[in-house]
Motif scaffolding. Structure first.
Motif, PDB file in Angstrom:
ATOM      1  N   THR A  43       0.835  -1.193   0.000  1.00 39.46           N
ATOM      2  CA  THR A  43       0.000   0.000   0.000  1.00 39.46           C
ATOM      3  C   THR A  43       0.875   1.250   0.000  1.00 39.46           C
ATOM      4  O   THR A  43       2.085   1.191   0.276  1.00 39.46           O
ATOM      5  CB  THR A  43      -0.911   0.007   1.237  1.00 39.46           C
ATOM      6  N   GLN A  44       0.256   2.378  -0.291  1.00 43.80           N
ATOM      7  CA  GLN A  44       0.999   3.628  -0.340  1.00 43.80           C
ATOM      8  C   GLN A  44       1.554   4.004   1.029  1.00 43.80           C
ATOM      9  O   GLN A  44       2.643   4.577   1.139  1.00 43.80           O
ATOM     10  CB  GLN A  44       0.086   4.747  -0.860  1.00 43.80           C
ATOM     11  N   ASP A  45       0.822   3.667   2.096  1.00 46.38           N
ATOM     12  CA  ASP A  45       1.307   3.972   3.445  1.00 46.38           C
ATOM     13  C   ASP A  45       2.596   3.211   3.746  1.00 46.38           C
ATOM     14  O   ASP A  45       3.532   3.754   4.356  1.00 46.38           O
ATOM     15  CB  ASP A  45       0.238   3.616   4.487  1.00 46.38           C
ATOM     16  N   VAL A  46       2.643   1.945   3.331  1.00 50.54           N
ATOM     17  CA  VAL A  46       3.859   1.149   3.541  1.00 50.54           C
ATOM     18  C   VAL A  46       5.015   1.720   2.733  1.00 50.54           C
ATOM     19  O   VAL A  46       6.149   1.830   3.232  1.00 50.54           O
ATOM     20  CB  VAL A  46       3.596  -0.323   3.159  1.00 50.54           C
ATOM     21  N   ILE A  47       4.744   2.100   1.500  1.00 54.15           N
ATOM     22  CA  ILE A  47       5.792   2.673   0.644  1.00 54.15           C
ATOM     23  C   ILE A  47       6.318   3.966   1.246  1.00 54.15           C
ATOM     24  O   ILE A  47       7.541   4.203   1.287  1.00 54.15           O
ATOM     25  CB  ILE A  47       5.249   2.899  -0.776  1.00 54.15           C
ATOM     26  N   ASP A  48       5.415   4.815   1.737  1.00 57.04           N
ATOM     27  CA  ASP A  48       5.841   6.081   2.349  1.00 57.04           C
ATOM     28  C   ASP A  48       6.659   5.834   3.606  1.00 57.04           C
ATOM     29  O   ASP A  48       7.626   6.563   3.887  1.00 57.04           O
ATOM     30  CB  ASP A  48       4.610   6.932   2.677  1.00 57.04           C
ATOM     31  N   ALA A  49       6.267   4.818   4.392  1.00 56.32           N
ATOM     32  CA  ALA A  49       7.019   4.504   5.602  1.00 56.32           C
ATOM     33  C   ALA A  49       8.433   4.033   5.266  1.00 56.32           C
ATOM     34  O   ALA A  49       9.410   4.408   5.929  1.00 56.32           O
ATOM     35  CB  ALA A  49       6.278   3.442   6.407  1.00 56.32           C
ATOM     36  N   ILE A  50       8.568   3.202   4.235  1.00 57.83           N
ATOM     37  CA  ILE A  50       9.891   2.729   3.804  1.00 57.83           C
ATOM     38  C   ILE A  50      10.720   3.888   3.270  1.00 57.83           C
ATOM     39  O   ILE A  50      11.922   4.002   3.553  1.00 57.83           O
ATOM     40  CB  ILE A  50       9.736   1.623   2.740  1.00 57.83           C
ATOM     41  N   ARG A  51      10.083   4.770   2.514  1.00 56.07           N
ATOM     42  CA  ARG A  51      10.796   5.929   1.970  1.00 56.07           C
ATOM     43  C   ARG A  51      11.340   6.810   3.096  1.00 56.07           C
ATOM     44  O   ARG A  51      12.480   7.305   3.018  1.00 56.07           O
ATOM     45  CB  ARG A  51       9.857   6.710   1.059  1.00 56.07           C
ATOM     46  N   ALA A  52      10.552   6.982   4.146  1.00 53.90           N
ATOM     47  CA  ALA A  52      11.010   7.801   5.282  1.00 53.90           C
ATOM     48  C   ALA A  52      12.083   7.079   6.093  1.00 53.90           C
ATOM     49  O   ALA A  52      13.040   7.698   6.574  1.00 53.90           O
ATOM     50  CB  ALA A  52       9.814   8.155   6.165  1.00 53.90           C
ATOM     51  N   ARG A  53      11.942   5.760   6.247  1.00 52.12           N
ATOM     52  CA  ARG A  53      12.896   4.990   7.059  1.00 52.12           C
ATOM     53  C   ARG A  53      14.297   5.024   6.474  1.00 52.12           C
ATOM     54  O   ARG A  53      15.284   5.188   7.200  1.00 52.12           O
ATOM     55  CB  ARG A  53      12.408   3.550   7.179  1.00 52.12           C
ATOM     56  N   TYR A  54      14.398   4.889   5.147  1.00 50.98           N
ATOM     57  CA  TYR A  54      15.711   4.833   4.503  1.00 50.98           C
ATOM     58  C   TYR A  54      16.152   6.177   3.938  1.00 50.98           C
ATOM     59  O   TYR A  54      17.168   6.242   3.229  1.00 50.98           O
ATOM     60  CB  TYR A  54      15.700   3.783   3.389  1.00 50.98           C
ATOM     61  N   GLY A  55      15.417   7.232   4.228  1.00 50.92           N
ATOM     62  CA  GLY A  55      15.812   8.553   3.751  1.00 50.92           C
ATOM     63  C   GLY A  55      15.619   8.756   2.270  1.00 50.92           C
ATOM     64  O   GLY A  55      16.259   9.640   1.675  1.00 50.92           O
ATOM     65  N   LEU A  56      14.738   7.989   1.657  1.00 56.09           N
ATOM     66  CA  LEU A  56      14.508   8.098   0.226  1.00 56.09           C
ATOM     67  C   LEU A  56      13.618   9.270  -0.143  1.00 56.09           C
ATOM     68  O   LEU A  56      13.394   9.526  -1.338  1.00 56.09           O
ATOM     69  CB  LEU A  56      13.894   6.792  -0.303  1.00 56.09           C
ATOM     70  N   ASP A  57      13.101   9.980   0.857  1.00 56.53           N
ATOM     71  CA  ASP A  57      12.271  11.150   0.589  1.00 56.53           C
ATOM     72  C   ASP A  57      13.093  12.427   0.476  1.00 56.53           C
ATOM     73  O   ASP A  57      12.567  13.503   0.207  1.00 56.53           O
ATOM     74  CB  ASP A  57      11.220  11.307   1.700  1.00 56.53           C
ATOM     75  N   ARG A  58      14.405  12.334   0.675  1.00 54.96           N
ATOM     76  CA  ARG A  58      15.275  13.497   0.546  1.00 54.96           C
ATOM     77  C   ARG A  58      15.615  13.750  -0.920  1.00 54.96           C
ATOM     78  O   ARG A  58      15.484  12.856  -1.765  1.00 54.96           O
ATOM     79  CB  ARG A  58      16.556  13.284   1.345  1.00 54.96           C
ATOM     80  N   PRO A  59      16.075  14.963  -1.253  1.00 62.88           N
ATOM     81  CA  PRO A  59      16.470  15.260  -2.645  1.00 62.88           C
ATOM     82  C   PRO A  59      17.567  14.313  -3.124  1.00 62.88           C
ATOM     83  O   PRO A  59      18.416  13.863  -2.342  1.00 62.88           O
ATOM     84  CB  PRO A  59      16.965  16.706  -2.572  1.00 62.88           C
ATOM     85  N   LEU A  60      17.552  14.028  -4.424  1.00 60.05           N
ATOM     86  CA  LEU A  60      18.486  13.063  -5.002  1.00 60.05           C
ATOM     87  C   LEU A  60      19.936  13.490  -4.811  1.00 60.05           C
ATOM     88  O   LEU A  60      20.804  12.674  -4.484  1.00 60.05           O
ATOM     89  CB  LEU A  60      18.173  12.876  -6.492  1.00 60.05           C
ATOM     90  N   ALA A  61      20.220  14.780  -5.009  1.00 65.12           N
ATOM     91  CA  ALA A  61      21.596  15.265  -4.874  1.00 65.12           C
ATOM     92  C   ALA A  61      22.094  15.101  -3.444  1.00 65.12           C
ATOM     93  O   ALA A  61      23.256  14.713  -3.217  1.00 65.12           O
ATOM     94  CB  ALA A  61      21.671  16.735  -5.298  1.00 65.12           C
ATOM     95  N   VAL A  62      21.232  15.366  -2.461  1.00 71.99           N
ATOM     96  CA  VAL A  62      21.623  15.212  -1.055  1.00 71.99           C
ATOM     97  C   VAL A  62      21.942  13.759  -0.750  1.00 71.99           C
ATOM     98  O   VAL A  62      22.936  13.443  -0.083  1.00 71.99           O
ATOM     99  CB  VAL A  62      20.501  15.736  -0.140  1.00 71.99           C
ATOM    100  N   ARG A  63      21.112  12.865  -1.242  1.00 73.73           N
ATOM    101  CA  ARG A  63      21.345  11.436  -1.004  1.00 73.73           C
ATOM    102  C   ARG A  63      22.644  10.971  -1.643  1.00 73.73           C
ATOM    103  O   ARG A  63      23.389  10.171  -1.058  1.00 73.73           O
ATOM    104  CB  ARG A  63      20.166  10.627  -1.545  1.00 73.73           C
ATOM    105  N   TYR A  64      22.956  11.472  -2.842  1.00 72.48           N
ATOM    106  CA  TYR A  64      24.177  11.034  -3.508  1.00 72.48           C
ATOM    107  C   TYR A  64      25.413  11.485  -2.748  1.00 72.48           C
ATOM    108  O   TYR A  64      26.326  10.689  -2.506  1.00 72.48           O
ATOM    109  CB  TYR A  64      24.235  11.564  -4.939  1.00 72.48           C
ATOM    110  N   PHE A  65      25.439  12.772  -2.344  1.00 74.77           N
ATOM    111  CA  PHE A  65      26.639  13.263  -1.657  1.00 74.77           C
ATOM    112  C   PHE A  65      26.749  12.682  -0.255  1.00 74.77           C
ATOM    113  O   PHE A  65      27.863  12.514   0.264  1.00 74.77           O
ATOM    114  CB  PHE A  65      26.627  14.792  -1.635  1.00 74.77           C
ATOM    115  N   ASP A  66      25.628  12.352   0.365  1.00 73.88           N
ATOM    116  CA  ASP A  66      25.690  11.630   1.646  1.00 73.88           C
ATOM    117  C   ASP A  66      26.303  10.256   1.452  1.00 73.88           C
ATOM    118  O   ASP A  66      27.134   9.806   2.254  1.00 73.88           O
ATOM    119  CB  ASP A  66      24.282  11.501   2.233  1.00 73.88           C
ATOM    120  N   TRP A  67      25.871   9.576   0.395  1.00 76.94           N
ATOM    121  CA  TRP A  67      26.431   8.244   0.105  1.00 76.94           C
ATOM    122  C   TRP A  67      27.918   8.338  -0.227  1.00 76.94           C
ATOM    123  O   TRP A  67      28.722   7.551   0.276  1.00 76.94           O
ATOM    124  CB  TRP A  67      25.678   7.620  -1.065  1.00 76.94           C
TER     125      TRP A  67
END
Length: 305
Positions: A43-67
């Protein structure tokens, strides 16, 4: 020489950075990582929870430079599938892939160099045609088909070698032959072409006039210059063995980086896949850098150029 090495090392770092950026974009833009982790029926709620848990809701550039910052500090992230640090996963399985890659390169050298030398010493003879036939056959046969044939012949019909696992050196004989056979055509043809060209040089004719023949002529006068392009190809082939071991490790059930990559792709484990691509790229550019340094050491004209 130091300036040449520094320039080649800088180029290698730029290539590794570009590969890491391309891999990150492909893995995170081509599909929704949260959706891949959650599954098709989530469900969308599960997807949103996973996105928040792994930080996938942050901007792509921020995630790349963090990685990238984490990689520079030795932190490769946590596996979504195995729920443990990616570094430990890669480290635990690296030995098997390194052993397989070095064994496969040894097989390539033991087959390709003698065949190329024999073909060059006997051009247009049955030996030359036999060597070219071996090269064409090795190039035409896919790894998965050759692996299955080796299992049937040497594991079932004549049970000489084990066909799965990585416990002893005998477990690496068949997969090393399968992985090494794919590199034989390029190395054999380069060896043959280089030796034929060198054997017609003036200094080789002078050596012949002094009584050098056969193996002595090759070792002391012809082989050094003929092997310049071969060294580059061998280094590239060694780098390719790491990334190209996926099929071979899967067929022979070797728990190396190739099999880890396949399992991570099937499990939508983006951090592990991303790190493996980066590791394979680092190995590849490092092997190219070593080849460039060796070529420059053997031929000063390369440094001047």
């Amino acid at each position: 020489m130091l300036r040449y090495i520094a320039l080649r090392a800088l180029l290698a770092l730029l290539v590794a950075f570009t590969v890491s950026l391309a891999a990150f974009l492909l893995l995170n833009v081509a599909a929704d990582p949260a959706q891949a982790i959650a599954g098709e029926d989530a469900t969308q709620d599960v997807i949103d929870a996973i996105r928040a848990r792994y930080g996938l809701d942050r901007p792509l550039a921020v995630r790349y430079f963090d990685w990238l910052g984490g990689v520079l500090h030795g932190d490769f992230g946590e596996s979504y599938y195995w729920h443990q640090p990616v570094a430990s996963l890669v480290w635990d399985r690296a030995d098997e892939t390194i052993t397989l890659a070095l064994s496969a390169l040894t097989v390539t050298i033991l087959i390709a160099l003698p065949l190329g030398a024999l073909a060059a010493l006997n051009p247009n003879s049955w030996i030359d045609r036999f060597a070219l036939g071996v090269a064409v056959s090795a190039q035409a046969v896919p790894n998965f088909w050759l692996g299955l044939i080796m299992i049937i012949v040497f594991g079932v019909t004549f049970p000489i070698f084990p066909v799965s696992g990585d416990d002893t050196w005998r477990h690496f004989v068949l997969p090393a032959f399968v992985l090494g056979a794919s590199s034989v055509p390029a190395v054999m043809r380069l060896t043959r072409t280089g030796l034929i060209e060198v054997m017609s040089a003036d200094y080789v004719r002078t050596a012949r006039s002094k009584g050098f023949r056969g193996g002595a002529l090759l070792r002391r006068h012809a082989m050094r210059n003929a092997l310049l392009p071969v060294i580059s190809v061998l280094a590239v082939q060694l780098g390719q063995k790491f990334g190209g071991s996926v099929i071979t490790e899967s067929i022979f059930a070797i728990n190396g980086l190739g099999r880890l990559a396949l399992e991570s792709i099937l499990g939508a484990d983006i951090p592990t896949v991303q790190m493996l691509i980066f590791v394979f790229a680092i190995v590849f550019v490092t092997m190219n850098l070593i080849a460039d340094i060796l070529n420059a050491a053997l031929d000063p004209r390369i440094r001047i150029g």
